[in-house]
Structures are given as structure tokens and as C-alpha cells.
Design an enzyme around this catalytic site. Structure first.
Site, PDB file in Angstrom:
ATOM      1  CG  ASP A 181      -9.086  25.405  27.192  1.00  0.00           C
ATOM      2  OD1 ASP A 181      -8.621  24.394  27.779  1.00  0.00           O
ATOM      3  OD2 ASP A 181      -9.348  25.394  25.980  1.00  0.00           O
TER       4      ASP A 181
HETATM    5  C1  BGC Z   1      -8.224  22.214  25.350  1.00  0.00           C
HETATM    6  C2  BGC Z   1      -9.513  21.813  26.006  1.00  0.00           C
HETATM    7  C3  BGC Z   1      -9.276  20.666  26.953  1.00  0.00           C
HETATM    8  C4  BGC Z   1      -8.210  21.055  27.947  1.00  0.00           C
HETATM    9  C5  BGC Z   1      -7.935  19.955  28.960  1.00  0.00           C
HETATM   10  C6  BGC Z   1      -7.096  22.416  26.348  1.00  0.00           C
HETATM   11  O1  BGC Z   1      -5.873  22.590  25.708  1.00  0.00           O
HETATM   12  O2  BGC Z   1      -8.418  23.403  24.610  1.00  0.00           O
HETATM   13  O3  BGC Z   1     -10.449  21.469  25.030  1.00  0.00           O
HETATM   14  O4  BGC Z   1     -10.473  20.334  27.584  1.00  0.00           O
HETATM   15  O5  BGC Z   1      -7.018  21.334  27.245  1.00  0.00           O
HETATM   16  O6  BGC Z   1      -7.285  18.889  28.393  1.00  0.00           O
END
Ligand code: BGC
Length: 741
Positions: free
Chosen positions: A298
Site C-alpha cells: 500500500d
Molecule cells: C490506500 C489504498 C489505495 C492507495 C492508492 C492508500 O493510501 O490505503 O486503499 O488503494 O492509497 O491510492
């Protein structure tokens, strides 16, 4: 001698044709193997890997972001377009402009090996045309409709030049203070698994390389939904037993259904951050479950291992995450900067790098990006497609809404109601109807409840409006207008709820009651002594104890998306019949959290309760009213006992005893009375939604397969199926049977 010119021409053209075929065939066979569409993907990847430099391989393991986002770290699009060598593996693409995306892709295709970039984006509940948030979708119990909605989202996403969505989120959440509860399909294991599978099928279609298919990404593996105290990014403590019988199941089923990628969560699970969890990422996801594609971290997740107290610096973070099985590093450049020194120091072997790159390239090949790297440009959906998409989002919004209370006030009785006052901060609001993660949804495309009611009902009734109060704060100056509007009306529709940004990522609330000002507003309006319909818009369950008594009817509308307000208007007016049932428990107060239907039985069933409030929730899981009335017969079983390898058929007749056609969902629960590892009070194992016409009866059938429906996993994930007594339940009707050796 007579010349036959016809023959000459024929030979001439045959010769040309032959030459062309020869040239094309030779050209194909001269192509490097990885560029030859006729060769199987595995050999193409191996060939490409054999041609790549270490630096090129490392770049494949890195993801940056580009587009309209104003985050200071954003790679500026001019910069990437002027860069002659953009060999980055993947980009998070904050735009919807296929032309710009293609310009970036052209740069990549013109590099030494021409490896296409994988463009990803968060398409959580639609791209432009937003359907309800996932938490709402679970309440629809309409899996086919949801699959169609995801298909529609995939098409819009694909046409914007994006091939990969970070969805579905399968983090079962039982703490509604956590803002991301809005992104899951409620508190139940089976519901999350079934809707997760539907999302994967909708996004990925019949094949990843088909036009309009995009790759799914299961997130945030695993246990992130149990963030301590509902605070985001925090520690999670989950026993192995609970991990296996609750949190891992939806992921496993979605991988079985073909999900191609998976994201490792931000959470620290039992002391080992998920980004560094070799056992779960590699041994379980990659080896035992055979995830076909890659694992992505993530956002900044690799770097955050430092913050989580697991490593000292980025180099150690890269080593930990990489060795644990994270193939693609999202946005923090930790792999880009550290994999080379780690390879030079022999801490990472080239074969390990190759297998990560193999997985990334495999997804690109499967998406057809090597053979078809560019997105179609300037395709505008014709009006019939647009209408079809709008109908899907509106239908899904309507079926997701849950009628929580109705003292014979809904649908609106137009014989007696001529004047309506629409009151509250959500009445005239469009932005917040979309919720969080709005993709490329635009406020301007969303109609407010007040406007939708006006458009649909203006010719039958008079509609007035008073905002009354804001979402929060202490300003009560609007109360007087609200009271006046109520006084001149026959019925008040009070629209309360949460702003879109109050749920989603990094959006926790310490209590899930509505802000005090909104509670005061409804109490004040009730002084006008007019019937009150409370319409709620929120991204999490709310604790409604303080205001429920003031409402004669309550409609939970969630954050219903672009077409949501029309769905509300149709339900209120009776044009549609509500059919949603809660996929998550509504506690009485925040103090009851955690509260969910599938708790394990306690030692003293009738004691151990709260002294100050009831221990029962206000609205339990599975609760929801309709304008129809359904009468359930008793459950009929095909036998009173079965063997492990046999099937048992359970049937129940449901009669619509009203004069309104309606949709009814039968939720089938199983209780395992006695087990070596104790089981929940009951567990949802199957559901089905059907239309039942007025005064008609439908039979609902649950075909029980013991291995699938009566077993449970132990703390290592092995299935246990024990003989004994089981109870099957549907809408309070129960029957028991024995599983015998
Ligand atoms: C979130 C994810 C997301 C990613 C990309 C992160 O901060 O936890 O759910 O897919 O950002 O935007």
C-alpha cells in the site's frame, strides 16, 4: 501464340500474395519472442527477462504517480512526457485523459525494450458514474446487479486509459468508528466473499485482455479492518483461529475466482507488519493459494516499516518487504533506490528479483498491454449506454437502501399529504451523496434530494426547503426557519448524515452518533408535531438511540452515488419498494462496539449484560422493512440427518401477503451446536433475493454441501467437519438436522 493475360494477372497477384505472406511470416519469426503474440505468455516473459538489465528489472518493481493530483510528490506530467526513458513499471494515474496516458505510454514503448506501463487507479464504487459505496451495496444482496455495476465501472476506467483498479476491499470490519468500514461489504464473512467475487468478475470480465476488462486488486491483506479503537493505520491483534475463520476467507475465495493482484495492508498484525509478513504473503497467498499475479504494497507501505518500528532505514525496509513477497513498491521509491545495493551485497538474489518481475510482467501480458499498449481515444458512450449505466446505478442505489422504521407513514400518501418540508444539511447537498473515493465523479452530475423530489413530485405536492443546520458546529440560527417550514407542512422529510469525507481512509470517528447539532435539529422540528421521515446519508452505521423516537419513518440511504437522490424520491413516493437489509449491525450507542451478529456464545446466555443500556443493537444484521408483507412458512428439510458426502436440501415458502409486488432476500444461517473449536451463535452461509408478486408465493432453496457449508477452518486453515447437531435458520424459522459419520 495466344497470350492468356488473365492467367498472367492471376499468377502476378498470387506471387504478390505469396511474397506478402512470406514477409509477414518472416517478420513475425524475426520478432523477439516476447513481442510475438503467437507465443505463450510464459515463454514471452522468460525471453524478455533474459534481455533485461538489472536496472530495467528494478524499475519494473516500482510505482509512481502522475496526473491531476496536486500532491507535491506527484511526478509532473510534463516531466514524464519530456523524459526520454520512462521505464517505470507502473503509474497511479490521476487523470481521465486517454490521450495523455497514451502519450506517456508511447514514451515507454519507445524505450530499448518497449515494456508498457501499467496504469492503476482507485475505482472503488464507479469511475464517473458512481454507484453506492460498498457498505451499501452489501445491503442490496443483489450480486448480479453489483457485478454489472463493476463491469460498467471497468469500461469507464478502461476508456480513461486505466487498466488496474485497487478494489475490491475485503477487510471485514466490525468497528464502525473506522472510516474504511464504508469500503467493505459489512461485518459478515460470507457477504464479503460473495460480493468480492462479484467485483472481481465484473472488473476482469471473461478475460483480462478483452476490451473493457481491468485487473482487480484485493486489499488490504489482511486484518486491517480490525484497527484498534477504529483508529486508522494502527495495530491489529487477531488470533490465528479468527484470522482463518473470518478475515482470510474472502481473500481466498476471490483468488479462487481469478483475482489477479493483491495489496498488502498498512496494519501491523500481531507484531509483524503486513508488508513484512512472509508467512501470509508468500507461504499462503503465493504458494498455498497460487495468486496468479503480483503483490503490491500500500502507499508508502514499505517505507512505513520504519515508522512501525520494524526496521531502521529504507534499505532494511526494502529487504524485508521484498523478501516477504511484496513485488511492486507503491510510490515511496524504496525499491528503486535500494534493490541494487542489496543485490550487490548478495542479500537479494537475482532469481528473487526475476520472480517478482516475472509476476509483474505476467499481469501486463495477461492484460494484453504488450500487444495492445494504447487505450482507445475519444470514445464517448452513446446515449443508450449512458442511460443503461444510469439505470444500473439507480437500481443498485435503490436496492441498497434500508427502511429501518415505518409507522405507516411511507410511502407518502398523496391523498392526504399536499405540502412537504425538506429539512436538514443533506437536503440540498450533492457532493456528499457520492461518499469517499469518488474517482472522477463530479458534483455537477449529482442531483440533490430536494431537487430530485421537486423533479419527481412537484406536480402532486408543494415542496419547501429549510437547511436548519450544518453537518456539525453550534450554529442554531437556521432552526427557526426549519420549525416554520415544518409548521406549514403536512409531512417533514429530514435529511441528516455524514459528509463524504467523514468516512473512507484516515477518517475515523470516536463515536458514531450524529453530531449533536443534527440531533437537536430533528428534536426541534418534532415540536411542530408533524409526521417526520428521517432520511440518512452516511458511510458507516450510526447509533440512532437519541433520535429514533422522533422519527415516524427512517430510510437508511447510505452514500448512494450519482443517481442516489432519484432512488430516494422513488422510495418515498412508493414508485419503488425498499428491499435492502443491513449487512452490518446498527448499535444502540457507540459504547456497544464491537457488536456483530456472529459472536461466539457466552458462558451465561442471559447475564453479563450492560447495566445502563440494553445489550441488543438498535437494528441487527439482516434487518430491513418493505412496503410488502412477507409470511414465512416453516423450513422443510430433505432429511433429518446426512452423511458428509451427501447433500441436504432446505426449502422455505415465502408468501407476499400484501397487495404490493416486492423483492425479498432470504438469509440462510447455520448454527453448529457443539464443536471442538467453538463456533459463532450463527453464521450466514447462503442468501438469495427474488421478486415475489403480490399475493404470490416463492420457494427459496438452500442446497447444503456439508464440506462447504458445515465445516470450519482450524488455526492453520485446515477444514474441520465434525458430526453433530446443526440448526438451519431463515427469518427466525428454524429446523435441526444431524451430520452423521
Ligand atoms: C490506500 C489504498 C489505495 C492507495 C492508492 C492508500 O493510501 O490505503 O486503499 O488503494 O492509497 O491510492
Amino acid at each position: 501464340m495466344i497470350f492468356n493475360w488473365g492467367y498472367k494477372v492471376k499468377y502476378f497477384f498470387t506471387g504478390i500474395l505469396f511474397m506478402c505472406c512470406y514477409i509477414i511470416t518472416t517478420a513475425q519469426s524475426n520478432l523477439p519472442i516476447y513481442k510475438n503474440i503467437k507465443i505463450n505468455i510464459e515463454d514471452r516473459i522468460k525471453d524478455l527477462l533474459s534481455r533485461m538489465t538489472i536496472q530495467e528489472k528494478i524499475l519494473q518493481t516500482s510505482q509512481s504517480y502522475v496526473g491531476n493530483n496536486d500532491n507535491p510528490n506527484n511526478i509532473n506530467k510534463e516531466e514524464i512526457l519530456s523524459n526520454t526513458n520512462p521505464q517505470i513499471g507502473s503509474l497511479i494515474y490521476y487523470s481521465d485523459d486517454a490521450k495523455m496516458r497514451n502519450a506517456i505510454q508511447t514514451k515507454a514503448m519507445n524505450t530499448r525494450l518497449g515494456i508498457p506501463i501499467l496504469f492503476g487507479f482507485d475505482v472503488i464504487h464507479g469511475f464517473k458514474n458512481l454507484y453506492p459505496i460498498p457498505l451499501a451495496v452489501g445491503c442490496s444482496w443483489n450480486v448480479n446487479l453489483y457485478e454489472q455495476a463493476c463491469m460498467m465501472a471497468a469500461k469507464e476506467t478502461y476508456l480513461a486509459g486505466i487498466n488496474w483498479t485497487f478494489s475490491p476491499m475485503l477487510d471485514i470490519s466490525r468497528d464502525p468508528r473506522w472510516g474504511r468500514v464504508s469500503e467493505c461489504y459489512g461485518e459478515d464473512v460470507y457477504t464479503n466473499a460473495v460480493f468480492g467475487v462479484a467485483a472481481v468478475k465484473g472488473y476482469q470480465g471473461n478475460g483480462l485482455s478483452n476490451p473493457y476488462s481491468i485487473a482487480a486488486c484485493l486489499k488490504h491483506f489482511v486484518g486491517y479492518g480490525l484497527s484498534e479503537g477504529g483508529r486508522d493505520y494502527t495495530y491489529t491483534e487477531i488470533s490465528n483461529q479468527t484470522l482463518w475463520d473470518t478475515y482470510l476467507i474472502p481473500y481466498q475465495q476471490a483468488i479462487n475466482a481469478g483475482a489477479i493482484t493483491l495489496m498488502a495492508g498498512f496494519n501491523n498484525l500481531n507484531g509483524i507488519p503486513m508488508i513484512a509478513n512472509h508467512f501470509l504473503l508468500t507461504d499462503i497467498v503465493k504458494k498455498r493459494w497460487q495468486l496468479p499475479g503480483f503483490i503490491v504494497s500500500d502507499w508508502n507501505g514499505v517505507h512505513q516499516l520504519i515508522e512501525q518500528g520494524n526496521v531502521l532505514n529504507n534499505k532494511e525496509a526494502a529487504l524485508k518487504a521484498f523478501k516477504s513477497g511484496v513485488d511492486l513498491d507503491m510510490t515511496d521509491d524504496v525499491y528503486k533506490d535500494n534493490l541494487l545495493p542489496l543485490l550487490n551485497e548478495d542479500k537479494i538474489r537475482i532469481t528473487e528479483l526475476d520472480s517478482a518481475v516475472y509476476r509483474i510482467l505476467k499481469v501486463k501480458f495477461m492484460l494484453g498491454l504488450f500487444d495492445n499498449p494504447y487505450a482507445p481515444e475519444n470514445i464517448i458512450d452513446d446515449s443508450s449506454t449512458q442511460l443503461h449505466d444510469k439505470l444500473i446505478s439507480e437500481k443498485l442505489a435503490s436496492e441498497s437502501m434500508v427502511l429501518l422504521k415505518n409507522k405507516n407513514i411511507l410511502p407518502i400518501d398523496f391523498k392526504h399529504i399536499h405540502n412537504i418540508a425538506v429539512i436538514g444539511p443533506m437536503s440540498m447537498d450533492s457532493l456528499d451523496l457520492m461518499g469517499s473515493w469518488i474517482g472522477r465523479g463530479k458534483e455537477i452530475d449529482v442531483t440533490s434530494v430536494y431537487t430530485a423530489l421537486k423533479r419527481k413530485l412537484n406536480n402532486v405536492i408543494n415542496i419547501s426547503f429549510a437547511k436548519g443546520a450544518d453537518f456539525d458546529g453550534t450554529d442554531t440560527t437556521g432552526f427557526e426557519d426549519a420549525y416554520k417550514a415544518a409548521m406549514t407542512a403536512d409531512l417533514c422529510i429530514i435529511c441528516l448524515g455524514e459528509k463524504g469525507i467523514w468516512s473512507g481512509e484516515n477518517a475515523s470517528r470516536s463515536s458514531i452518533e450524529l453530531p449533536y447539532i443534527q440531533e437537536q435539529l430533528i428534536k426541534m422540528v418534532s415540536k411542530a408535531k408533524k409526521p417526520i421521515v428521517l432520511v440518512l446519508f452516511n458511510g458507516r452505521p450510526l447509533a440512532l438511540k437519541n433520535i429514533e423516537p422522533y422519527a415516524d419513518a427512517i430510510l437508511e440511504s447510505w452514500q448512494p452515488g450519482t443517481m442516489g437522490a432519484f432512488a430516494v424520491a422513488d422510495i418515498l413516493s412508493g414508485k419503488s419498494n425498499p428491499s435492502g437489509k443491513l449487512d452490518i449491525t446498527f448499535p444502540l450507542t457507540s459504547g456497544q462496539i464491537p457488536i456483530y451478529y456472529s459472536m461466539r456464545p457466552k458462558a451465561r446466555p442471559s447475564s453479563g449484560n450492560y447495566q445502563d443500556i440494553s445489550t441488543q443493537p438498535l437494528y441487527p444484521f439482516g434487518y430491513g422493512l418493505s412496503y410488502s408483507k412477507f409470511a414465512y412458512d416453516s423450513i422443510k428439510l430433505s432429511s433429518s440427518h446426512i452423511k458428509k458426502e451427501e447433500h441436504l436440501i432446505a426449502r422455505i415458502n415465502v408468501q407476499n401477503i400484501s397487495d404490493k409486488d416486492g423483492l425479498e432476500t432470504v438469509l440462510w444461517y447455520i448454527t453448529d451446536k457443539t464443536a471442538s473449536i467453538t463456533r459463532p451463535i450463527k453464521e450466514l452461509r447462503f442468501f438469495e433475493k427474488k421478486e415475489i408478486k403480490k399475493n404470490n408465493t416463492k420457494t427459496f432453496i438452500f442446497d447444503i454441501d456439508p464440506l462447504r457449508d458445515l465445516s470450519y477452518p482450524d488455526a492453520d486453515g485446515n477444514k474441520i467437519l465434525e458430526p453433530g447437531e446443526f440448526i438451519i435458520e431463515a427469518n427466525g424459522q428454524k429446523a435441526s438436522f444431524d451430520l452423521i459419520e
